[in-house]
Design a protein around this motif. Structure first.
Motif, PDB file in Angstrom:
ATOM      1  N   ARG A   1      34.819 -52.898 160.938  1.00  0.00           N
ATOM      2  CA  ARG A   1      34.580 -52.295 161.310  1.00  0.00           C
ATOM      3  C   ARG A   1      35.455 -51.911 162.608  1.00  0.00           C
ATOM      4  N   SER A   2      35.702 -50.604 162.924  1.00  0.00           N
ATOM      5  CA  SER A   2      36.069 -49.741 164.257  1.00  0.00           C
ATOM      6  C   SER A   2      35.944 -50.335 165.562  1.00  0.00           C
ATOM      7  N   ALA A   3      36.653 -50.414 166.442  1.00  0.00           N
ATOM      8  CA  ALA A   3      36.095 -51.218 167.801  1.00  0.00           C
ATOM      9  C   ALA A   3      34.891 -50.051 168.194  1.00  0.00           C
ATOM     10  N   SER A   4      34.520 -48.676 167.730  1.00  0.00           N
ATOM     11  CA  SER A   4      33.436 -48.208 168.547  1.00  0.00           C
ATOM     12  C   SER A   4      32.213 -48.141 167.745  1.00  0.00           C
ATOM     13  N   ARG A   5      31.913 -48.974 165.926  1.00  0.00           N
ATOM     14  CA  ARG A   5      31.162 -49.392 165.353  1.00  0.00           C
ATOM     15  C   ARG A   5      31.161 -50.872 165.887  1.00  0.00           C
ATOM     16  N   LEU A   6      32.056 -51.569 166.189  1.00  0.00           N
ATOM     17  CA  LEU A   6      31.436 -52.622 166.579  1.00  0.00           C
ATOM     18  C   LEU A   6      30.555 -52.865 167.871  1.00  0.00           C
ATOM     19  N   LEU A   7      31.314 -52.535 168.399  1.00  0.00           N
ATOM     20  CA  LEU A   7      30.152 -52.134 169.612  1.00  0.00           C
ATOM     21  C   LEU A   7      29.077 -51.587 169.024  1.00  0.00           C
ATOM     22  N   GLU A   8      28.433 -50.802 168.751  1.00  0.00           N
ATOM     23  CA  GLU A   8      27.415 -50.163 168.118  1.00  0.00           C
ATOM     24  C   GLU A   8      26.958 -51.011 167.553  1.00  0.00           C
TER      25      GLU A   8
END
Length: 207
Positions: free
Chosen positions: A150-157
């Protein structure tokens, strides 16, 4: 003054593709019988926090510790990313990956924290992060954050889908496979372009 978190620090398991591939055969075994669908989180409690430059005590019964070099997101006031910080998520080597036991992850001092937070405004894409781990000056691991699940933004989401992160909380991007071992007497340096180097020395617990 060294940076220290103001909220809860969360680690993330299985967010690097190489780690997932290495453990894939275990994921279909009992009790889970399937790969995880959501991010797997654990907490690095405040007793684990060690500023850069400090010594970290290794329990007398432990021969070596696993170095978990990573970069973490610092959560801003609007559930955005305020900045990034280097971290050394130390643990006693163990086989559990779905529910890492607290006794292996939350030993006193077992989270080295970078000396400063890098402002998120300076970062165009966290997938471009690359860090290096040196033990006693010898390069032992290189980590490329373009290889996360997961990218940083996807992980946060995805984390936000099941829990609310507060301003000041810290969410690691995960640790890659091939984590090196370090022992009492070793100096660990974690560096990445744009970040101040994180340095900690391991010392043996006194009897």
């Amino acid at each position: 003054m060294s940076y220290l978190p103001k909220g809860t620090v969360y680690g993330v398991l299985l967010n690097f593709r190489a780690e997932v591939e290495a453990l894939a055969p275990l994921m279909t075994q009992a009790p889970y019988k399937a790969p995880p669908k959501a991010p797997i989180l654990y907490v690095k409690t405040a007793n684990t926090w060690s500023p850069s430059g400090s010594a970290i005590t290794v329990p007398s019964q432990v021969d070596a510790v696993e170095v978990g070099a990573t970069i973490a997101m610092v959560i801003g006031p609007d559930n955005d990313v305020e900045g990034f910080v280097l971290m050394n998520d130390l643990s006693i080597p163990h086989a559990s990956f779905f529910r890492p036991p607290v006794k292996f992850k939350c030993v006193d001092g077992f989270l080295g924290i970078g000396p400063a937070m890098r402002d998120a405004q300076e970062v165009s894409d966290p997938a471009e992060f690359k860090l290096e781990v040196r033990i006693n000056g010898e390069l032992r691991q290189s980590v490329d954050f373009s290889k996360t699940v997961r990218s940083a933004s996807r992980l946060l989401e995805d984390v936000g889908a099941f829990m609310t992160l507060a301003h000041g909380d810290v969410l690691m991007l995960g640790c890659d496979a091939g984590r090196p071992l370090a022992r009492a007497g070793d100096t660990i340096e974690i560096s990445a372009p744009g970040f101040e180097t994180l340095v900690n020395t391991l010392v043996k617990e006194q009897a």
